[in-house]
Motif scaffolding. Structure first.
Motif, PDB file in Angstrom:
ATOM      1  N   THR A 297      -7.680   7.098  67.828  1.00 54.82           N
ATOM      2  CA  THR A 297      -6.530   7.796  67.259  1.00 54.82           C
ATOM      3  C   THR A 297      -5.948   8.789  68.260  1.00 54.82           C
ATOM      4  OG1 THR A 297      -7.432   7.555  65.031  1.00 54.82           O
ATOM      5  CG2 THR A 297      -5.750   9.250  65.336  1.00 54.82           C
ATOM      6  N   ALA A 298      -6.811   9.552  68.913  1.00 56.38           N
ATOM      7  CA  ALA A 298      -6.343  10.523  69.907  1.00 56.38           C
ATOM      8  C   ALA A 298      -5.636   9.814  71.060  1.00 56.38           C
ATOM      9  CB  ALA A 298      -7.520  11.345  70.424  1.00 56.38           C
ATOM     10  N   MET A 299      -6.193   8.692  71.499  1.00 52.74           N
ATOM     11  CA  MET A 299      -5.566   7.938  72.589  1.00 52.74           C
ATOM     12  C   MET A 299      -4.217   7.355  72.147  1.00 52.74           C
ATOM     13  SD  MET A 299      -8.651   5.906  74.412  1.00 52.74           S
ATOM     14  CE  MET A 299      -9.573   6.668  75.723  1.00 52.74           C
ATOM     15  N   ALA A 300      -4.164   6.849  70.927  1.00 51.65           N
ATOM     16  CA  ALA A 300      -2.921   6.269  70.414  1.00 51.65           C
ATOM     17  C   ALA A 300      -1.834   7.341  70.300  1.00 51.65           C
ATOM     18  CB  ALA A 300      -3.155   5.603  69.069  1.00 51.65           C
ATOM     19  N   LYS A 301      -2.202   8.550  69.915  1.00 54.52           N
ATOM     20  CA  LYS A 301      -1.215   9.631  69.808  1.00 54.52           C
ATOM     21  C   LYS A 301      -0.629   9.963  71.177  1.00 54.52           C
ATOM     22  CE  LYS A 301      -2.905  11.863  65.634  1.00 54.52           C
ATOM     23  NZ  LYS A 301      -3.571  13.051  65.062  1.00 54.52           N
ATOM     24  N   ILE A 302      -1.471  10.016  72.197  1.00 48.98           N
ATOM     25  CA  ILE A 302      -0.997  10.300  73.556  1.00 48.98           C
ATOM     26  C   ILE A 302      -0.050   9.190  74.023  1.00 48.98           C
ATOM     27  CG2 ILE A 302      -1.727  10.455  75.978  1.00 48.98           C
ATOM     28  CD1 ILE A 302      -4.291  11.873  74.917  1.00 48.98           C
ATOM     29  N   TYR A 303      -0.450   7.962  73.793  1.00 47.79           N
ATOM     30  CA  TYR A 303       0.353   6.807  74.207  1.00 47.79           C
ATOM     31  C   TYR A 303       1.673   6.750  73.443  1.00 47.79           C
ATOM     32  CZ  TYR A 303       1.662   1.975  75.150  1.00 47.79           C
ATOM     33  OH  TYR A 303       2.339   0.847  75.515  1.00 47.79           O
ATOM     34  N   CYS A 304       1.607   6.906  72.137  1.00 44.20           N
ATOM     35  CA  CYS A 304       2.795   6.797  71.290  1.00 44.20           C
ATOM     36  C   CYS A 304       3.811   7.888  71.624  1.00 44.20           C
ATOM     37  CB  CYS A 304       2.389   6.860  69.817  1.00 44.20           C
ATOM     38  SG  CYS A 304       3.718   6.455  68.670  1.00 44.20           S
ATOM     39  N   ARG A 305       3.329   9.092  71.843  1.00 39.45           N
ATOM     40  CA  ARG A 305       4.213  10.199  72.193  1.00 39.45           C
ATOM     41  C   ARG A 305       4.993   9.902  73.477  1.00 39.45           C
ATOM     42  NH1 ARG A 305       0.424  14.536  72.425  1.00 39.45           N
ATOM     43  NH2 ARG A 305      -0.167  14.101  70.306  1.00 39.45           N
ATOM     44  N   ALA A 306       4.340   9.220  74.419  1.00 35.95           N
ATOM     45  CA  ALA A 306       4.974   8.943  75.710  1.00 35.95           C
ATOM     46  C   ALA A 306       5.823   7.670  75.719  1.00 35.95           C
ATOM     47  CB  ALA A 306       3.893   8.834  76.784  1.00 35.95           C
TER      48      ALA A 306
ATOM     49  N   HIS B 100       6.918   5.603  72.668  1.00 31.89           N
ATOM     50  CA  HIS B 100       7.698   5.199  71.507  1.00 31.89           C
ATOM     51  C   HIS B 100       8.591   6.345  71.046  1.00 31.89           C
ATOM     52  CE1 HIS B 100       4.086   2.393  70.835  1.00 31.89           C
ATOM     53  NE2 HIS B 100       5.017   1.760  71.533  1.00 31.89           N
ATOM     54  N   GLN B 101       9.794   6.006  70.707  1.00 35.52           N
ATOM     55  CA  GLN B 101      10.753   7.000  70.239  1.00 35.52           C
ATOM     56  C   GLN B 101      10.584   7.188  68.736  1.00 35.52           C
ATOM     57  OE1 GLN B 101      12.848   8.694  72.195  1.00 35.52           O
ATOM     58  NE2 GLN B 101      12.121   7.627  74.010  1.00 35.52           N
ATOM     59  N   GLN B 102      10.278   8.398  68.325  1.00 38.14           N
ATOM     60  CA  GLN B 102      10.232   8.707  66.902  1.00 38.14           C
ATOM     61  C   GLN B 102      10.738  10.128  66.709  1.00 38.14           C
ATOM     62  OE1 GLN B 102       7.157   7.844  68.388  1.00 38.14           O
ATOM     63  NE2 GLN B 102       5.785   9.531  68.088  1.00 38.14           N
ATOM     64  N   GLU B 103      11.210  10.404  65.510  1.00 34.73           N
ATOM     65  CA  GLU B 103      11.806  11.705  65.231  1.00 34.73           C
ATOM     66  C   GLU B 103      10.769  12.820  65.245  1.00 34.73           C
ATOM     67  OE1 GLU B 103      14.248  11.695  61.747  1.00 34.73           O
ATOM     68  OE2 GLU B 103      15.152   9.781  62.280  1.00 34.73           O
TER      69      GLU B 103
ATOM     70  N   ALA C 222       5.240   3.066  63.539  1.00 38.16           N
ATOM     71  CA  ALA C 222       4.676   2.027  62.665  1.00 38.16           C
ATOM     72  C   ALA C 222       3.744   1.091  63.440  1.00 38.16           C
ATOM     73  CB  ALA C 222       5.793   1.233  62.014  1.00 38.16           C
ATOM     74  N   GLU C 223       4.110   0.756  64.673  1.00 33.46           N
ATOM     75  CA  GLU C 223       3.291  -0.152  65.485  1.00 33.46           C
ATOM     76  C   GLU C 223       1.920   0.455  65.783  1.00 33.46           C
ATOM     77  OE1 GLU C 223       3.368  -2.198  69.921  1.00 33.46           O
ATOM     78  OE2 GLU C 223       5.153  -1.162  69.196  1.00 33.46           O
ATOM     79  N   CYS C 224       1.889   1.714  66.170  1.00 31.47           N
ATOM     80  CA  CYS C 224       0.611   2.378  66.480  1.00 31.47           C
ATOM     81  C   CYS C 224      -0.220   2.614  65.220  1.00 31.47           C
ATOM     82  CB  CYS C 224       0.863   3.686  67.225  1.00 31.47           C
ATOM     83  SG  CYS C 224       1.486   3.429  68.907  1.00 31.47           S
ATOM     84  N   THR C 225       0.439   2.926  64.115  1.00 33.02           N
ATOM     85  CA  THR C 225      -0.269   3.097  62.846  1.00 33.02           C
ATOM     86  C   THR C 225      -0.922   1.791  62.424  1.00 33.02           C
ATOM     87  OG1 THR C 225       1.275   4.829  62.182  1.00 33.02           O
ATOM     88  CG2 THR C 225      -0.004   3.798  60.433  1.00 33.02           C
ATOM     89  N   GLU C 226      -0.198   0.695  62.566  1.00 29.17           N
ATOM     90  CA  GLU C 226      -0.745  -0.629  62.233  1.00 29.17           C
ATOM     91  C   GLU C 226      -1.947  -0.965  63.119  1.00 29.17           C
ATOM     92  OE1 GLU C 226       0.601  -5.276  62.689  1.00 29.17           O
ATOM     93  OE2 GLU C 226       2.163  -3.779  62.397  1.00 29.17           O
TER      94      GLU C 226
END
Length: 130
Positions: free
Chosen positions: A19-28, A30-33, A40-44
């Motif tokens: 989860t911690a790794m996905a948050k770092i990756y997603c923040r860099a 994927h565009q989200q508000e 959604a992709e990282c949550t899935e």
């Protein structure tokens, strides 16, 4: 950290690390508000990882995925997790130093042999219900 009724112990630590790794990756990538939430992709992907951890044949004695002789992720999910870990791994040390060190130490353990029967988290949970 992630709150899940399915996992505990080492399996929960593995999910929290992912989860911690996905948050770092997603923040860099994927565009989200809201920067604090995952796309959604990282949550899935994390839901898939939780299911795979729950069904891991090694149970609480699970090795790190790169040392594991049993490949339980689908190829496209495995590739996505690998991509996240390659990007996030070096960036984990500052925000999560203890988690990073524990994960690196776990990777040094030798690969286990054949998994014992009936020690997956899911198997144990179902036994408790009956």
């Amino acid at each position: 950290m992630s709150a899940t009724p399915l996992l505990s112990g080492q399996l929960l630590f593995e999910l929290n690390t992912m989860t911690a790794m996905a948050k770092i990756y997603c923040r860099a990538h994927h565009q989200q508000e809201h920067k604090k939430t995952l796309c959604a992709e990282c949550t899935e992907l994390l839901q898939y990882a939780e299911t795979r951890l729950d069904r891991c044949p090694y149970g609480q004695d699970k090795p790190t995925c790169n040392k594991c002789p049993v490949h339980c992720y689908k190829p496209h999910m495995k590739q996505k997790v690998k991509e996240i870990m390659i990007y996030s791994g070096p960036r984990m040390l500052i925000p999560h130093p203890i988690m990073s060190i524990k994960h690196l130490l776990a990777e040094r353990k030798p690969a286990p042999g054949k998994p014992p029967e009936g020690v997956s988290n899911r198997h144990i949970r179902k036994q408790k219900l009956t």
